[in-house]
Design a protein around this motif. Structure first.
Motif, PDB file in Angstrom:
ATOM      1  N   ASP A  39     -20.461 -72.584  15.306  1.00  0.00           N
ATOM      2  CA  ASP A  39     -20.641 -73.626  14.292  1.00  0.00           C
ATOM      3  C   ASP A  39     -22.046 -74.210  14.397  1.00  0.00           C
ATOM      4  OD1 ASP A  39     -17.918 -73.520  13.420  1.00  0.00           O
ATOM      5  OD2 ASP A  39     -17.373 -74.596  15.238  1.00  0.00           O
ATOM      6  N   TRP A  40     -22.634 -74.588  13.235  1.00  0.00           N
ATOM      7  CA  TRP A  40     -23.978 -75.151  13.235  1.00  0.00           C
ATOM      8  C   TRP A  40     -24.092 -76.245  12.179  1.00  0.00           C
ATOM      9  CZ3 TRP A  40     -26.338 -74.872   8.572  1.00  0.00           C
ATOM     10  CH2 TRP A  40     -25.941 -73.861   7.696  1.00  0.00           C
ATOM     11  N   THR A  41     -25.037 -77.158  12.400  1.00  0.00           N
ATOM     12  CA  THR A  41     -25.412 -78.158  11.403  1.00  0.00           C
ATOM     13  C   THR A  41     -26.930 -78.302  11.431  1.00  0.00           C
ATOM     14  OG1 THR A  41     -25.264 -80.041  12.905  1.00  0.00           O
ATOM     15  CG2 THR A  41     -23.293 -79.515  11.641  1.00  0.00           C
ATOM     16  N   VAL A  42     -27.501 -78.646  10.285  1.00  0.00           N
ATOM     17  CA  VAL A  42     -28.911 -79.006  10.199  1.00  0.00           C
ATOM     18  C   VAL A  42     -29.001 -80.224   9.290  1.00  0.00           C
ATOM     19  CG1 VAL A  42     -29.394 -77.344   8.330  1.00  0.00           C
ATOM     20  CG2 VAL A  42     -31.256 -78.228   9.705  1.00  0.00           C
ATOM     21  N   ASP A  43     -29.630 -81.262   9.804  1.00  0.00           N
ATOM     22  CA  ASP A  43     -29.847 -82.508   9.062  1.00  0.00           C
ATOM     23  C   ASP A  43     -31.343 -82.740   8.992  1.00  0.00           C
ATOM     24  OD1 ASP A  43     -27.049 -82.993   9.098  1.00  0.00           O
ATOM     25  OD2 ASP A  43     -27.220 -83.926  11.063  1.00  0.00           O
ATOM     26  N   PHE A  44     -31.847 -83.137   7.811  1.00  0.00           N
ATOM     27  CA  PHE A  44     -33.265 -83.432   7.736  1.00  0.00           C
ATOM     28  C   PHE A  44     -33.568 -84.492   6.690  1.00  0.00           C
ATOM     29  CE2 PHE A  44     -32.540 -79.564   5.306  1.00  0.00           C
ATOM     30  CZ  PHE A  44     -33.253 -79.723   4.127  1.00  0.00           C
ATOM     31  N   TYR A  45     -34.667 -85.208   6.956  1.00  0.00           N
ATOM     32  CA  TYR A  45     -35.184 -86.239   6.067  1.00  0.00           C
ATOM     33  C   TYR A  45     -36.566 -85.815   5.598  1.00  0.00           C
ATOM     34  CZ  TYR A  45     -31.633 -89.406   7.883  1.00  0.00           C
ATOM     35  OH  TYR A  45     -30.448 -89.994   8.219  1.00  0.00           O
ATOM     36  N   ASN A  83     -42.047 -80.440  -9.540  1.00  0.00           N
ATOM     37  CA  ASN A  83     -40.729 -80.425  -8.914  1.00  0.00           C
ATOM     38  C   ASN A  83     -40.752 -79.412  -7.777  1.00  0.00           C
ATOM     39  OD1 ASN A  83     -39.587 -82.270 -10.728  1.00  0.00           O
ATOM     40  ND2 ASN A  83     -39.189 -80.635 -12.195  1.00  0.00           N
ATOM     41  N   TYR A  84     -40.257 -79.798  -6.616  1.00  0.00           N
ATOM     42  CA  TYR A  84     -40.251 -78.917  -5.456  1.00  0.00           C
ATOM     43  C   TYR A  84     -38.819 -78.602  -5.044  1.00  0.00           C
ATOM     44  CZ  TYR A  84     -45.202 -80.006  -5.043  1.00  0.00           C
ATOM     45  OH  TYR A  84     -46.535 -80.139  -5.288  1.00  0.00           O
ATOM     46  N   ASP A  85     -38.584 -77.361  -4.617  1.00  0.00           N
ATOM     47  CA  ASP A  85     -37.268 -76.929  -4.172  1.00  0.00           C
ATOM     48  C   ASP A  85     -37.041 -77.275  -2.714  1.00  0.00           C
ATOM     49  OD1 ASP A  85     -36.625 -75.764  -6.623  1.00  0.00           O
ATOM     50  OD2 ASP A  85     -37.394 -73.803  -6.033  1.00  0.00           O
ATOM     51  N   ILE A  86     -35.774 -77.488  -2.382  1.00  0.00           N
ATOM     52  CA  ILE A  86     -35.328 -77.607  -0.999  1.00  0.00           C
ATOM     53  C   ILE A  86     -34.452 -76.385  -0.744  1.00  0.00           C
ATOM     54  CG2 ILE A  86     -33.920 -78.909   0.630  1.00  0.00           C
ATOM     55  CD1 ILE A  86     -34.716 -81.422  -0.968  1.00  0.00           C
ATOM     56  N   GLN A 102     -21.400 -73.417   4.740  1.00  0.00           N
ATOM     57  CA  GLN A 102     -20.103 -73.772   4.179  1.00  0.00           C
ATOM     58  C   GLN A 102     -20.137 -75.082   3.405  1.00  0.00           C
ATOM     59  OE1 GLN A 102     -17.724 -73.474   7.804  1.00  0.00           O
ATOM     60  NE2 GLN A 102     -16.854 -71.593   6.965  1.00  0.00           N
ATOM     61  N   THR A 103     -20.962 -76.026   3.838  1.00  0.00           N
ATOM     62  CA  THR A 103     -21.078 -77.302   3.138  1.00  0.00           C
ATOM     63  C   THR A 103     -22.538 -77.734   3.127  1.00  0.00           C
ATOM     64  OG1 THR A 103     -20.769 -78.653   5.113  1.00  0.00           O
ATOM     65  CG2 THR A 103     -18.780 -78.077   3.887  1.00  0.00           C
ATOM     66  N   GLY A 104     -22.852 -78.590   2.194  1.00  0.00           N
ATOM     67  CA  GLY A 104     -24.210 -79.118   2.149  1.00  0.00           C
ATOM     68  C   GLY A 104     -24.385 -80.105   1.015  1.00  0.00           C
ATOM     69  N   PHE A 105     -25.324 -81.023   1.214  1.00  0.00           N
ATOM     70  CA  PHE A 105     -25.653 -81.969   0.154  1.00  0.00           C
ATOM     71  C   PHE A 105     -27.030 -82.539   0.386  1.00  0.00           C
ATOM     72  CE2 PHE A 105     -23.800 -84.713   3.386  1.00  0.00           C
ATOM     73  CZ  PHE A 105     -24.643 -85.809   3.376  1.00  0.00           C
ATOM     74  N   GLY A 106     -27.583 -83.100  -0.656  1.00  0.00           N
ATOM     75  CA  GLY A 106     -28.858 -83.804  -0.582  1.00  0.00           C
ATOM     76  C   GLY A 106     -28.735 -85.108  -1.339  1.00  0.00           C
ATOM     77  N   ILE A 107     -29.360 -86.148  -0.827  1.00  0.00           N
ATOM     78  CA  ILE A 107     -29.354 -87.467  -1.463  1.00  0.00           C
ATOM     79  C   ILE A 107     -30.797 -87.905  -1.657  1.00  0.00           C
ATOM     80  CG2 ILE A 107     -28.700 -89.898  -1.258  1.00  0.00           C
ATOM     81  CD1 ILE A 107     -26.416 -88.997   0.578  1.00  0.00           C
ATOM     82  N   PHE A 108     -31.117 -88.340  -2.858  1.00  0.00           N
ATOM     83  CA  PHE A 108     -32.443 -88.847  -3.175  1.00  0.00           C
ATOM     84  C   PHE A 108     -32.390 -90.372  -3.135  1.00  0.00           C
ATOM     85  CE2 PHE A 108     -35.315 -90.600  -6.413  1.00  0.00           C
ATOM     86  CZ  PHE A 108     -36.525 -90.237  -5.849  1.00  0.00           C
ATOM     87  N   TYR A 109     -33.240 -90.973  -2.332  1.00  0.00           N
ATOM     88  CA  TYR A 109     -33.375 -92.430  -2.272  1.00  0.00           C
ATOM     89  C   TYR A 109     -34.692 -92.815  -2.918  1.00  0.00           C
ATOM     90  CZ  TYR A 109     -29.682 -92.161   1.267  1.00  0.00           C
ATOM     91  OH  TYR A 109     -28.510 -91.926   1.937  1.00  0.00           O
TER      92      TYR A 109
END
Length: 113
Positions: A39-45, A83-86, A102-109
Protein backbone atom coordinates in the motif's frame (compact mmCIF):
# COMPACT_ATOMS: atom_id res chain seq x y z
CA UNK A 1 -3.32 23.22 -3.99
CA UNK A 2 -3.45 20.08 -1.86
CA UNK A 3 -3.44 16.62 -3.48
CA UNK A 4 -3.67 13.17 -1.98
CA UNK A 5 -3.40 9.87 -3.84
CA UNK A 6 -3.25 6.27 -2.63
CA UNK A 7 -3.04 2.84 -4.17
CA UNK A 8 -1.40 -0.53 -4.28
CA UNK A 9 1.93 -1.91 -5.51
CA UNK A 10 1.91 -5.49 -6.78
CA UNK A 11 3.80 -7.74 -4.38
CA UNK A 12 6.82 -8.88 -6.38
CA UNK A 13 10.55 -8.21 -6.53
CA UNK A 14 10.33 -5.39 -9.11
CA UNK A 15 11.28 -1.90 -7.95
CA UNK A 16 8.55 0.73 -8.34
CA UNK A 17 8.48 4.55 -7.97
CA UNK A 18 5.80 7.23 -7.86
CA UNK A 19 6.50 10.64 -9.42
CA UNK A 20 4.05 13.50 -8.73
CA UNK A 21 4.32 16.24 -11.38
CA UNK A 22 3.16 19.85 -11.81
CA UNK A 23 3.44 21.67 -15.15
CA UNK A 24 5.30 18.64 -16.54
CA UNK A 25 8.00 18.97 -13.87
CA UNK A 26 8.70 16.10 -11.47
CA UNK A 27 8.17 17.40 -7.92
CA UNK A 28 9.95 14.54 -6.18
CA UNK A 29 11.93 11.45 -7.14
CA UNK A 30 9.39 9.13 -5.57
CA UNK A 31 9.03 6.47 -2.96
CA UNK A 32 10.95 3.33 -3.83
CA UNK A 33 8.96 0.17 -3.18
CA UNK A 34 10.27 -3.35 -3.35
CA UNK A 35 8.59 -6.73 -2.88
CA UNK A 36 7.21 -6.20 0.63
CA UNK A 37 5.65 -2.77 0.05
CA UNK A 38 2.01 -3.08 -1.04
CA UNK A 39 0.00 0.00 0.00
CA UNK A 40 1.18 3.55 -0.75
CA UNK A 41 0.11 7.18 -0.35
CA UNK A 42 1.50 10.44 -1.71
CA UNK A 43 0.40 13.81 -0.36
CA UNK A 44 1.63 17.11 -1.72
CA UNK A 45 1.05 20.85 -1.51
CA UNK A 46 1.72 23.44 -4.20
CA UNK A 47 1.79 27.05 -2.99
CA UNK A 48 1.92 30.11 -5.20
CA UNK A 49 4.72 32.53 -4.31
CA UNK A 50 4.27 34.86 -7.29
CA UNK A 51 2.91 34.76 -10.84
CA UNK A 52 6.02 32.84 -11.92
CA UNK A 53 7.01 30.81 -8.83
CA UNK A 54 5.45 28.00 -6.77
CA UNK A 55 6.85 26.03 -3.84
CA UNK A 56 5.92 22.45 -3.03
CA UNK A 57 6.18 19.79 -0.37
CA UNK A 58 5.70 16.07 -1.02
CA UNK A 59 5.32 13.20 1.46
CA UNK A 60 5.53 9.56 0.36
CA UNK A 61 4.42 6.66 2.52
CA UNK A 62 4.61 2.99 1.51
CA UNK A 63 3.93 0.02 3.76
CA UNK A 64 7.19 -1.41 5.00
CA UNK A 65 9.29 1.57 3.78
CA UNK A 66 10.47 4.73 5.60
CA UNK A 67 8.49 7.94 5.00
CA UNK A 68 10.15 10.24 2.46
CA UNK A 69 9.67 14.01 2.38
CA UNK A 70 10.88 16.29 -0.40
CA UNK A 71 10.34 19.98 -1.14
CA UNK A 72 11.42 22.58 -3.63
CA UNK A 73 10.53 25.46 -5.89
CA UNK A 74 9.51 25.79 -9.55
CA UNK A 75 10.24 29.03 -11.41
CA UNK A 76 9.49 30.33 -14.91
CA UNK A 77 5.72 29.73 -14.79
CA UNK A 78 2.90 32.00 -15.96
CA UNK A 79 0.10 31.41 -13.48
CA UNK A 80 -2.04 34.27 -14.81
CA UNK A 81 -2.68 32.95 -18.30
CA UNK A 82 -1.57 29.29 -18.37
CA UNK A 83 -3.35 26.21 -17.03
CA UNK A 84 -0.97 23.58 -15.67
CA UNK A 85 -1.62 19.85 -15.21
CA UNK A 86 -1.06 17.86 -12.05
CA UNK A 87 0.03 14.29 -12.85
CA UNK A 88 1.06 11.16 -11.01
CA UNK A 89 3.46 8.85 -12.88
CA UNK A 90 4.67 5.36 -12.11
CA UNK A 91 8.25 4.62 -13.12
CA UNK A 92 10.57 1.64 -13.27
CA UNK A 93 7.48 -0.53 -13.52
CA UNK A 94 8.27 -3.72 -15.43
CA UNK A 95 4.77 -5.14 -15.94
CA UNK A 96 1.37 -3.48 -16.38
CA UNK A 97 -0.62 -3.35 -13.14
CA UNK A 98 2.37 -3.16 -10.79
CA UNK A 99 1.33 0.29 -9.58
CA UNK A 100 -2.38 1.03 -9.24
CA UNK A 101 -3.84 4.35 -8.06
CA UNK A 102 -7.11 3.61 -6.25
CA UNK A 103 -8.12 6.99 -4.83
CA UNK A 104 -7.12 10.58 -5.27
CA UNK A 105 -8.25 14.17 -5.08
CA UNK A 106 -7.04 17.72 -5.37
CA UNK A 107 -8.32 20.82 -3.59
CA UNK A 108 -7.70 24.37 -4.78
CA UNK A 109 -7.48 27.02 -2.04
CA UNK A 110 -7.74 30.55 -3.47
CA UNK A 111 -5.52 33.32 -2.17
CA UNK A 112 -6.82 35.41 0.70
CA UNK A 113 -8.68 38.55 -0.34
Amino acid sequence: IKCEFSGVFTANGNTKRIFPKFAGIVLATGQVAAAGATDWTVDFYIMRVSNTVVRFGVEFTAKGEPVEIESGEITGLNLTSTNYDIDLDGRTVTTAGELTAQTGFGIFYPAAA
